[in-house]
Design a protein around this motif. Sequence first.
Motif, PDB file in Angstrom:
ATOM      1  N   LEU A 189       0.835  -1.197   0.000  1.00 44.04           N
ATOM      2  CA  LEU A 189       0.000   0.000   0.000  1.00 44.04           C
ATOM      3  C   LEU A 189       0.873   1.251   0.000  1.00 44.04           C
ATOM      4  N   ASN A 190       1.902   1.256   0.832  1.00 44.60           N
ATOM      5  CA  ASN A 190       2.805   2.410   0.892  1.00 44.60           C
ATOM      6  C   ASN A 190       3.477   2.659  -0.455  1.00 44.60           C
ATOM      7  N   ASP A 191       3.892   1.589  -1.131  1.00 44.53           N
ATOM      8  CA  ASP A 191       4.509   1.730  -2.457  1.00 44.53           C
ATOM      9  C   ASP A 191       3.534   2.369  -3.443  1.00 44.53           C
ATOM     10  N   ARG A 192       2.299   1.941  -3.404  1.00 38.99           N
ATOM     11  CA  ARG A 192       1.295   2.485  -4.325  1.00 38.99           C
ATOM     12  C   ARG A 192       0.946   3.932  -3.984  1.00 38.99           C
ATOM     13  N   LEU A 193       0.852   4.231  -2.697  1.00 38.29           N
ATOM     14  CA  LEU A 193       0.535   5.606  -2.284  1.00 38.29           C
ATOM     15  C   LEU A 193       1.681   6.559  -2.594  1.00 38.29           C
ATOM     16  N   ALA A 194       2.904   6.039  -2.642  1.00 36.75           N
ATOM     17  CA  ALA A 194       4.071   6.878  -2.946  1.00 36.75           C
ATOM     18  C   ALA A 194       3.954   7.504  -4.339  1.00 36.75           C
ATOM     19  N   ALA A 195       3.203   6.876  -5.230  1.00 36.33           N
ATOM     20  CA  ALA A 195       2.994   7.446  -6.567  1.00 36.33           C
ATOM     21  C   ALA A 195       2.039   8.637  -6.518  1.00 36.33           C
ATOM     22  N   LEU A 196       1.324   8.784  -5.391  1.00 34.94           N
ATOM     23  CA  LEU A 196       0.317   9.831  -5.281  1.00 34.94           C
ATOM     24  C   LEU A 196       0.720  10.982  -4.362  1.00 34.94           C
ATOM     25  N   THR A 197       1.602  10.721  -3.399  1.00 33.46           N
ATOM     26  CA  THR A 197       1.921  11.739  -2.401  1.00 33.46           C
ATOM     27  C   THR A 197       3.278  11.481  -1.767  1.00 33.46           C
ATOM     28  N   ASP A 198       3.845  12.533  -1.189  1.00 35.68           N
ATOM     29  CA  ASP A 198       5.067  12.375  -0.406  1.00 35.68           C
ATOM     30  C   ASP A 198       4.730  12.040   1.039  1.00 35.68           C
ATOM     31  N   ASP A 199       3.527  12.395   1.495  1.00 33.86           N
ATOM     32  CA  ASP A 199       3.112  12.129   2.869  1.00 33.86           C
ATOM     33  C   ASP A 199       2.226  10.883   2.891  1.00 33.86           C
ATOM     34  N   ILE A 200       2.862   9.748   2.762  1.00 35.35           N
ATOM     35  CA  ILE A 200       2.161   8.459   2.684  1.00 35.35           C
ATOM     36  C   ILE A 200       1.336   8.183   3.936  1.00 35.35           C
ATOM     37  N   PRO A 201       1.894   8.341   5.147  1.00 37.06           N
ATOM     38  CA  PRO A 201       1.099   8.040   6.347  1.00 37.06           C
ATOM     39  C   PRO A 201      -0.170   8.888   6.454  1.00 37.06           C
ATOM     40  N   ALA A 202      -0.085  10.161   6.087  1.00 37.54           N
ATOM     41  CA  ALA A 202      -1.271  11.027   6.172  1.00 37.54           C
ATOM     42  C   ALA A 202      -2.355  10.553   5.213  1.00 37.54           C
ATOM     43  N   LEU A 203      -1.999  10.236   3.976  1.00 37.67           N
ATOM     44  CA  LEU A 203      -2.999   9.773   3.018  1.00 37.67           C
ATOM     45  C   LEU A 203      -3.590   8.442   3.463  1.00 37.67           C
ATOM     46  N   ARG A 204      -2.749   7.536   3.914  1.00 35.13           N
ATOM     47  CA  ARG A 204      -3.248   6.230   4.386  1.00 35.13           C
ATOM     48  C   ARG A 204      -4.222   6.438   5.547  1.00 35.13           C
ATOM     49  N   ARG A 205      -3.871   7.328   6.472  1.00 38.95           N
ATOM     50  CA  ARG A 205      -4.731   7.605   7.633  1.00 38.95           C
ATOM     51  C   ARG A 205      -6.059   8.207   7.185  1.00 38.95           C
ATOM     52  N   HIS A 206      -6.022   9.165   6.226  1.00 44.76           N
ATOM     53  CA  HIS A 206      -7.270   9.759   5.720  1.00 44.76           C
ATOM     54  C   HIS A 206      -8.163   8.687   5.086  1.00 44.76           C
ATOM     55  N   LEU A 207      -7.574   7.797   4.323  1.00 40.37           N
ATOM     56  CA  LEU A 207      -8.363   6.742   3.663  1.00 40.37           C
ATOM     57  C   LEU A 207      -9.055   5.857   4.687  1.00 40.37           C
ATOM     58  N   VAL A 208      -8.359   5.543   5.766  1.00 38.44           N
ATOM     59  CA  VAL A 208      -8.937   4.698   6.817  1.00 38.44           C
ATOM     60  C   VAL A 208      -9.937   5.490   7.653  1.00 38.44           C
TER      61      VAL A 208
END
Length: 172
Positions: A130-149
């Motif tokens: 998931l982190n690898d895929r989110l890295a294509a979308l943002t530099d702040d991976i933890p923040a985006l992952r947290r927002h999605l959850v």
Amino acid sequence: MVTDRSGDTWRPLVAALANDRVREAFARLTLGASADDALDGLSPSRRRHVVETLQRAGLVTADLRADGSAFARVLAAAPPPPRPTGADRFLSSEGRLVRYPSHPDERRDLLEALAHRVFAPGEVIDEPELNDRLAALTDDIPALRRHLVDHEIVERTRSGSEYSLVAASPQS
């Protein structure tokens, strides 16, 4: 500046700048050289060709002084680029997240769009993937992952080690 048959005012300008001799003469004229100095060293036929090309492109005045306004005319004649709509308003042209919308509904729409870029329906992936895929979308991976959850678009398994899209609730 001459317009070709199809109305493409940019073509003569680009054609002129693609020619090394024409580009060099235009650069010299732009820097203040006289026409004779700018065309120095060219044969009479080559001089004629360079001058005609510069004139056709609108890069010189009648007295062979540089006229950079041709660029502004070409840009003014071009239709403006389409404005992004929906979630795309918050993404760069490369599809990376630029900012989060302040309106909650727009933020949710953006997060859903991003989640569907990352997950296939029914797919379950581990956190490193998931982190690898989110890295294509943002530099702040933890923040985006947290927002999605937090917005209940993506859910974690009980162990917290895997993620998937939240199943859509059936419509009544």
